[in-house]
Motif scaffolding. Structure first.
Motif, PDB file in Angstrom:
ATOM      1  N   ARG A  72      48.537  34.016  39.071  1.00 55.93           N
ATOM      2  CA  ARG A  72      47.969  33.119  38.053  1.00 55.93           C
ATOM      3  C   ARG A  72      46.615  32.571  38.482  1.00 55.93           C
ATOM      4  N   GLU A  73      46.500  32.209  39.757  1.00 53.72           N
ATOM      5  CA  GLU A  73      45.245  31.658  40.270  1.00 53.72           C
ATOM      6  C   GLU A  73      44.129  32.698  40.184  1.00 53.72           C
ATOM      7  N   ALA A  74      44.477  33.954  40.491  1.00 51.58           N
ATOM      8  CA  ALA A  74      43.467  35.020  40.392  1.00 51.58           C
ATOM      9  C   ALA A  74      42.980  35.131  38.951  1.00 51.58           C
ATOM     10  N   ALA A  75      43.941  35.083  38.004  1.00 54.49           N
ATOM     11  CA  ALA A  75      43.584  35.211  36.585  1.00 54.49           C
ATOM     12  C   ALA A  75      42.749  34.029  36.107  1.00 54.49           C
ATOM     13  N   ALA A  76      42.904  32.898  36.787  1.00 53.19           N
ATOM     14  CA  ALA A  76      42.211  31.673  36.350  1.00 53.19           C
ATOM     15  C   ALA A  76      40.816  31.533  36.962  1.00 53.19           C
ATOM     16  N   ARG A  77      40.315  32.551  37.656  1.00 55.62           N
ATOM     17  CA  ARG A  77      38.996  32.465  38.314  1.00 55.62           C
ATOM     18  C   ARG A  77      38.039  33.521  37.781  1.00 55.62           C
ATOM     19  N   PRO A  78      37.739  33.542  36.507  1.00 54.90           N
ATOM     20  CA  PRO A  78      36.892  34.619  35.975  1.00 54.90           C
ATOM     21  C   PRO A  78      35.484  34.601  36.551  1.00 54.90           C
ATOM     22  N   GLY A  79      35.089  33.456  37.152  1.00 56.33           N
ATOM     23  CA  GLY A  79      33.728  33.360  37.693  1.00 56.33           C
ATOM     24  C   GLY A  79      33.581  33.985  39.075  1.00 56.33           C
ATOM     25  N   ALA A  80      34.688  34.253  39.741  1.00 52.14           N
ATOM     26  CA  ALA A  80      34.579  34.786  41.115  1.00 52.14           C
ATOM     27  C   ALA A  80      34.390  36.300  41.063  1.00 52.14           C
ATOM     28  N   GLU A  81      33.295  36.736  41.669  1.00 54.83           N
ATOM     29  CA  GLU A  81      32.998  38.173  41.680  1.00 54.83           C
ATOM     30  C   GLU A  81      34.004  38.927  42.555  1.00 54.83           C
ATOM     31  N   PHE A  82      34.404  38.279  43.652  1.00 60.81           N
ATOM     32  CA  PHE A  82      35.321  38.914  44.608  1.00 60.81           C
ATOM     33  C   PHE A  82      36.536  38.021  44.833  1.00 60.81           C
ATOM     34  N   ILE A  83      37.723  38.616  44.702  1.00 61.28           N
ATOM     35  CA  ILE A  83      38.964  37.921  45.051  1.00 61.28           C
ATOM     36  C   ILE A  83      39.430  38.558  46.353  1.00 61.28           C
ATOM     37  N   VAL A  84      39.420  37.802  47.435  1.00 60.64           N
ATOM     38  CA  VAL A  84      39.941  38.341  48.704  1.00 60.64           C
ATOM     39  C   VAL A  84      41.396  37.905  48.783  1.00 60.64           C
ATOM     40  N   PHE A  85      42.292  38.901  48.742  1.00 63.00           N
ATOM     41  CA  PHE A  85      43.719  38.601  48.667  1.00 63.00           C
ATOM     42  C   PHE A  85      44.346  38.710  50.054  1.00 63.00           C
ATOM     43  N   CYS A  86      44.708  37.560  50.618  1.00 61.83           N
ATOM     44  CA  CYS A  86      45.405  37.552  51.904  1.00 61.83           C
ATOM     45  C   CYS A  86      46.896  37.534  51.581  1.00 61.83           C
ATOM     46  N   GLY A  87      47.435  38.717  51.496  1.00 66.68           N
ATOM     47  CA  GLY A  87      48.836  38.913  51.117  1.00 66.68           C
ATOM     48  C   GLY A  87      49.121  40.385  51.286  1.00 66.68           C
ATOM     49  N   VAL A  88      49.952  40.954  50.431  1.00 71.47           N
ATOM     50  CA  VAL A  88      50.257  42.382  50.568  1.00 71.47           C
ATOM     51  C   VAL A  88      49.837  43.162  49.316  1.00 71.47           C
ATOM     52  N   HIS A  89      49.932  44.497  49.442  1.00 69.48           N
ATOM     53  CA  HIS A  89      49.321  45.395  48.467  1.00 69.48           C
ATOM     54  C   HIS A  89      49.742  45.127  47.016  1.00 69.48           C
ATOM     55  N   PHE A  90      51.073  44.915  46.783  1.00 75.15           N
ATOM     56  CA  PHE A  90      51.493  44.748  45.386  1.00 75.15           C
ATOM     57  C   PHE A  90      50.898  43.481  44.774  1.00 75.15           C
ATOM     58  N   MET A  91      50.631  42.483  45.591  1.00 78.47           N
ATOM     59  CA  MET A  91      50.042  41.243  45.079  1.00 78.47           C
ATOM     60  C   MET A  91      48.587  41.481  44.671  1.00 78.47           C
ATOM     61  N   ALA A  92      47.874  42.240  45.499  1.00 80.75           N
ATOM     62  CA  ALA A  92      46.483  42.547  45.171  1.00 80.75           C
ATOM     63  C   ALA A  92      46.416  43.403  43.904  1.00 80.75           C
ATOM     64  N   GLU A  93      47.369  44.312  43.742  1.00 88.23           N
ATOM     65  CA  GLU A  93      47.403  45.110  42.504  1.00 88.23           C
ATOM     66  C   GLU A  93      47.597  44.204  41.288  1.00 88.23           C
ATOM     67  N   SER A  94      48.540  43.269  41.391  1.00 87.43           N
ATOM     68  CA  SER A  94      48.785  42.365  40.253  1.00 87.43           C
ATOM     69  C   SER A  94      47.530  41.561  39.948  1.00 87.43           C
ATOM     70  N   ALA A  95      46.827  41.132  40.999  1.00 85.32           N
ATOM     71  CA  ALA A  95      45.591  40.379  40.781  1.00 85.32           C
ATOM     72  C   ALA A  95      44.560  41.245  40.069  1.00 85.32           C
ATOM     73  N   ASP A  96      44.478  42.521  40.460  1.00 85.40           N
ATOM     74  CA  ASP A  96      43.512  43.410  39.797  1.00 85.40           C
ATOM     75  C   ASP A  96      43.860  43.576  38.310  1.00 85.40           C
ATOM     76  N   ILE A  97      45.154  43.681  38.023  1.00 84.25           N
ATOM     77  CA  ILE A  97      45.594  43.853  36.632  1.00 84.25           C
ATOM     78  C   ILE A  97      45.252  42.616  35.802  1.00 84.25           C
ATOM     79  N   LEU A  98      45.362  41.449  36.422  1.00 91.09           N
ATOM     80  CA  LEU A  98      45.191  40.195  35.675  1.00 91.09           C
ATOM     81  C   LEU A  98      43.746  39.678  35.672  1.00 91.09           C
ATOM     82  N   THR A  99      42.847  40.349  36.397  1.00 91.18           N
ATOM     83  CA  THR A  99      41.441  39.895  36.403  1.00 91.18           C
ATOM     84  C   THR A  99      40.592  40.862  35.584  1.00 91.18           C
ATOM     85  N   SER A 100      39.342  40.462  35.353  1.00 92.28           N
ATOM     86  CA  SER A 100      38.476  41.281  34.487  1.00 92.28           C
ATOM     87  C   SER A 100      37.931  42.488  35.257  1.00 92.28           C
TER      88      SER A 100
END
Ligand code: 13P
Ligand code: SF4
Length: 377
Positions: A72-100
């Protein structure tokens, strides 16, 4: 017979490289380097940290949370050019799906996978659906997939009218699914599915059948598939699966009055013997609200338990297992990898980008949006 894929195979599927310019772990300047790189990037970067990450990484997270909150936090940051995800692969995938499309999601170490998510491969799940179809039960079955699954499994779930769930909303997801079908296929964590179905929905253990992707027909007869209400994928978390009933009885003998608090990825036996069960966020809330002087044994990942113990010196907070066990893939994200990812961005090199192809992302988003639309979420 289908063979288990080795971690090496899985890493090479993800295109893992060993970067030669990774800073040395012993470099005393790492903290300053991370701070300088983050400051140089300013608002262009947003760093997310899962609760199971190391302290040295959490120190640089703009927000911490469980996998649901971080998506949700990733989806709520449309202004951030880069989301650095300190977690695991499936979480980063979900962030990619939910961001622009304009935003890029970076996983500092591509080898940070999840053994549970890897237990459900896309082909295996398609085969399982064929088995259910041949048995005449697919039409009445709704898939519910745990967040801890690949984007391909989330897309399968979306295509078949199901929903994603997390450990904090699994009950609502199952209730929703049972209004739409007479059976649920729950994947990939059999324990979360069983614990939720039996403890929270009042199903019996006999209502559950375990589908083993490594056996023909999932190892189930036509009768077992017809009778089951909850078909559980044979997957588990290698961290939470380690806690045993013996751990619970030992800690009760060792610490009088201790309350045992565990994550629902633990086995049904352990969850049944515990005093409290909760998702990562709930575990944090319970300990925050616990009275001074109370004693707790916590069954979840060790980085989080240690941080909670340090944050509450007025309470006795112990790790449920007697041996040390971090999530080895979560722990792959360390300060050298974070510094490397951030300094690369400062230098104009965008490394370790996680991208989900558009068709997979479209269907996975259908299932993720269904979760976000569940009542009470
Ligand atoms: P949550 O992030 O939903 O608490 O799940 C626990 C876990 O095992 C994450 O990998
Ligand atoms: Fe996967 Fe378990 Fe590690 Fe979470 S704690 S990333 S479910 S192996």
């Amino acid at each position: 017979m289908q063979l288990l894929r080795s971690p090496v195979d899985l890493f090479s599927e993800r295109g893992v490289e060993c970067p030669g310019d990774l800073p040395a772990a012993a470099d005393p300047g790492l903290v300053d380097r991370a701070a300088a790189a983050k400051a140089a990037l300013g608002e262009r970067v947003f760093v997310l940290g899962h609760h199971y990450q190391r302290d040295e990484v959490i120190a640089f997270a703009d927000v911490t949370g469980d996998s649901f909150k971080l998506a949700r936090e990733a989806a709520a940051r449309p202004g951030a050019e880069f989301i650095v995800f300190c977690g695991v692969h499936f979480m980063a995938e979900s962030a990619d799906i939910l961001t622009s499309d304009a935003q890029r999601v970076i996983l500092p170490d591509l080898a940070a996978g999840c053994s549970m998510a890897d237990m459900a491969g896309a082909d295996q799940v398609d085969d399982a659906w064929d088995v259910l179809s041949d048995a005449g039960v697919a039409a009445g079955t709704v898939p519910v997939s745990y967040m801890n699954s690949s984007a391909a499994i989330k897309a399968f779930t979306g295509r078949h009218g199901g929903t994603i769930c997390t450990s904090s909303n699994a009950r609502r997801a199952l209730e929703w699914a049972f209004t739409r079908g007479e059976k649920v296929l729950f994947l990939p964590d059999q324990h979360l599915g069983r614990n939720t179905g039996v403890r929270e929905l009042g199903l019996s253990l006999d209502d559950c059948a375990v589908y083993d992707p490594h056996r023909p027909g999932g190892g189930l007869t036509q009768r077992q598939l017809s009778d089951a209400r909850l078909i559980l994928w044979r997957g588990h978390c290698s961290v939470h699966g380690r806690f045993s009933l013996r751990n619970v009885t030992d800690v009760r003998a060792r610490i009088p009055g201790v309350r045992v608090l565990v994550h629902p990825e633990c086995t049904h036996e352990v969850v049944s013997a515990a005093d409290e069960v909760g998702s990562t966020e709930r575990i944090i809330k319970i300990l925050d609200a616990a009275p001074t002087g109370s004693a707790w044994a916590v069954g979840t990942e060790l980085n989080l338990v240690r941080r909670l113990a340090a944050a509450h010196p007025d309470k006795q907070i112990a790790f449920l297992d007697s041996t040390v066990c971090y999530c080895s893939t979560m722990n792959r994200i360390d300060l050298p990898h974070l510094v490397w990812a951030l300094e690369s961005l400062v230098a104009g090199a965008v490394r370790n980008v996680i991208t989900v192809d558009s068709d997979t992302a479209r269907w996975a988003r259908v299932a993720l949006d269904q979760m976000l639309a569940l009542p009470g979420i």
